[in-house]
Enzyme design. Sequence first.
Site, PDB file in Angstrom:
ATOM      1  N   LYS A  75      74.751  77.098  90.504  1.00 54.22           N
ATOM      2  CA  LYS A  75      75.351  77.341  89.182  1.00 54.22           C
ATOM      3  C   LYS A  75      74.377  77.144  88.031  1.00 54.22           C
ATOM      4  O   LYS A  75      74.477  77.814  87.006  1.00 54.22           O
ATOM      5  CB  LYS A  75      76.567  76.423  88.974  1.00 54.22           C
ATOM      6  CG  LYS A  75      77.766  76.827  89.804  1.00 54.22           C
ATOM      7  CD  LYS A  75      78.984  75.985  89.474  1.00 54.22           C
ATOM      8  CE  LYS A  75      80.118  76.385  90.407  1.00 54.22           C
ATOM      9  NZ  LYS A  75      81.399  75.808  90.021  1.00 54.22           N
ATOM     10  N   ASP A 111      84.781  77.989  84.804  1.00 55.14           N
ATOM     11  CA  ASP A 111      85.209  76.642  85.198  1.00 55.14           C
ATOM     12  C   ASP A 111      85.711  75.901  83.966  1.00 55.14           C
ATOM     13  O   ASP A 111      86.682  75.149  84.029  1.00 55.14           O
ATOM     14  CB  ASP A 111      84.048  75.838  85.807  1.00 55.14           C
ATOM     15  CG  ASP A 111      83.708  76.257  87.231  1.00 55.14           C
ATOM     16  OD1 ASP A 111      84.608  76.743  87.942  1.00 55.14           O
ATOM     17  OD2 ASP A 111      82.545  76.093  87.632  1.00 55.14           O
TER      18      ASP A 111
END
Length: 285
Positions: A75, A111
């Site tokens: 990420k 997220d």
Amino acid sequence: MAHGHARPILLGLIGSPIAHSASPAMHEAAAEAVGLTAHYQLVDVPGADDARLRTLLSSLAPIGFAGVNVTFPYKERVLPLLDDLSPGARAVGAVNTIVVRNGRLNGHNTDTTGFARALTQAFGPSPEGPVALIGAGGVGKAVAVALSHFPGLEVRLVDADPAKAEAVAALLDGHAALRVCRRVEEALEGARGVVNGTPVGMLPDRGTPVPFALLRPGMWVADAVYSPLWTPLLTEAARIGARTMTGRELAIHQALDAFALFTGREAPACAMERAFDRAVAPLAA
């Protein structure tokens, strides 16, 4: 059905290990619900160095991907390899969604948006603090930014690598009441909420990021891990009567936001919820 002849939208997930991911089921079901066909490919690449990651990303457009999700451990590492970052992804310093448009790779972070929505659904519009947040990696950073959107909520961040926690504190300086703690015990002293933003508790790991003795019935406890859905942390929290939020909510909400970015279409939450539950049910058995 006529649209069966249309070329499927090609989506995917880059990370490792990802065999248990519910993303293929969720995105393919979401597509079907809005009258599209999608194929969601798991791209499991363990231990890729930057050169391998760059090669992989540069092949997405030529192969015809509309977008990919990114998960642990990439990420943060994909950031410098992208053409563009959304303000949210730039703020977090992590990307979980890459949209491929005209050969360019645009990084987003759902997220953050997903966690904020999941949290308010589970615990109301203003969750009680202080909140102990364990983990300052990709997910932990996204959660920290999400929590910073709740006015006056004190966040206490702990990471095994204190430098990572300090970096997040610097990132959010002035935007949030965020304090770096050296030890989990310190973070949980008087805390009302706990969030696990680490992979601890994800199968096959049976550990807990928080010693059980520190949990209290009046707390709320959220976990970003969803394999298993009931991690040792959440099982114990529920046992003592604390309020809990499993990784299901974050998984679904980040996927809904990612799907909208990939396709420009809003999928019904119920389609993703059903798909998630079917995909994860065998893990719970």
